[in-house]
Scaffold this active site. Sequence first.
Site, PDB file in Angstrom:
ATOM      1  N   SER A  95      10.194  48.052  49.924  1.00  0.00           N
ATOM      2  CA  SER A  95      10.455  48.697  51.213  1.00  0.00           C
ATOM      3  C   SER A  95      11.738  49.505  51.137  1.00  0.00           C
ATOM      4  O   SER A  95      12.656  49.164  50.389  1.00  0.00           O
ATOM      5  CB  SER A  95      10.590  47.643  52.321  1.00  0.00           C
ATOM      6  OG  SER A  95      10.976  48.240  53.551  1.00  0.00           O
ATOM      7  N   TYR A 105      15.218  40.484  55.425  1.00  0.00           N
ATOM      8  CA  TYR A 105      14.081  41.172  54.805  1.00  0.00           C
ATOM      9  C   TYR A 105      14.569  42.195  53.788  1.00  0.00           C
ATOM     10  O   TYR A 105      14.056  42.270  52.662  1.00  0.00           O
ATOM     11  CB  TYR A 105      13.263  41.857  55.896  1.00  0.00           C
ATOM     12  CG  TYR A 105      12.067  42.636  55.424  1.00  0.00           C
ATOM     13  CD1 TYR A 105      10.912  41.987  54.992  1.00  0.00           C
ATOM     14  CD2 TYR A 105      12.073  44.031  55.434  1.00  0.00           C
ATOM     15  CE1 TYR A 105       9.798  42.704  54.580  1.00  0.00           C
ATOM     16  CE2 TYR A 105      10.964  44.749  55.023  1.00  0.00           C
ATOM     17  CZ  TYR A 105       9.835  44.087  54.598  1.00  0.00           C
ATOM     18  OH  TYR A 105       8.739  44.808  54.191  1.00  0.00           O
TER      19      TYR A 105
END
Length: 211
Positions: free
Chosen positions: A138, A151
């Site tokens: 990501s 995250y």
Amino acid sequence: MKNILIIGATSAIASACARLWATSGSRFVLVGRDGGKLAAIADDLRVRGAAAADTYVLDVTDAAGHAPMMDAALGILNHLDVALVAHGTLPDQAACETDSMLALREFTTNAASTIGLLTVIAERIERQGHGAVGVITSVAGDRGRPSNYLYGSAKAAVSAFCEGLRPRLFKRGVSLTDIRPGFAATPMTEGLPLPALLVAQPEAVARRIVE
């Protein structure tokens, strides 16, 4: 025709990739936690032209299960042309800030399990001397943001691991791609206040990955 292993095969982006690969008669081993969803995806891929689609139920946080899964996949496919690692969760950042056990569980799911799987995949695929590995990380891993730094740190760990693994595999004829989508319209992001113009559809992301 390609022999393809997909881990996290029920995710929106991974299943969109599989639908594209199926049209060229590829063979699949689909890995995930939900056997029912995996079976439904496998049926759909066969209808779309897949030569074969087998499933394997695995909780990716069970590190002891990684090697048996890989052995089973290779027993079915014989060799791998593509391995796509696409599992993950979007942690509740606020909850992780007050619950260390939750933070560690989420980090395990998004980083440690991926690193474990990549280690097993790399050891097997480099013996072949060919193939491609894709890992969905990501852009959140590019820097720590207050809104999602648990995250982001997990994805950053995976990206750093890939930076070291890539040249090792390259020497053996295997490519490794760190895939960093931005915002995508998936169940993971459903309900988040995202800027509509910056949100990609899973099918569009999948086309780029397959290309």
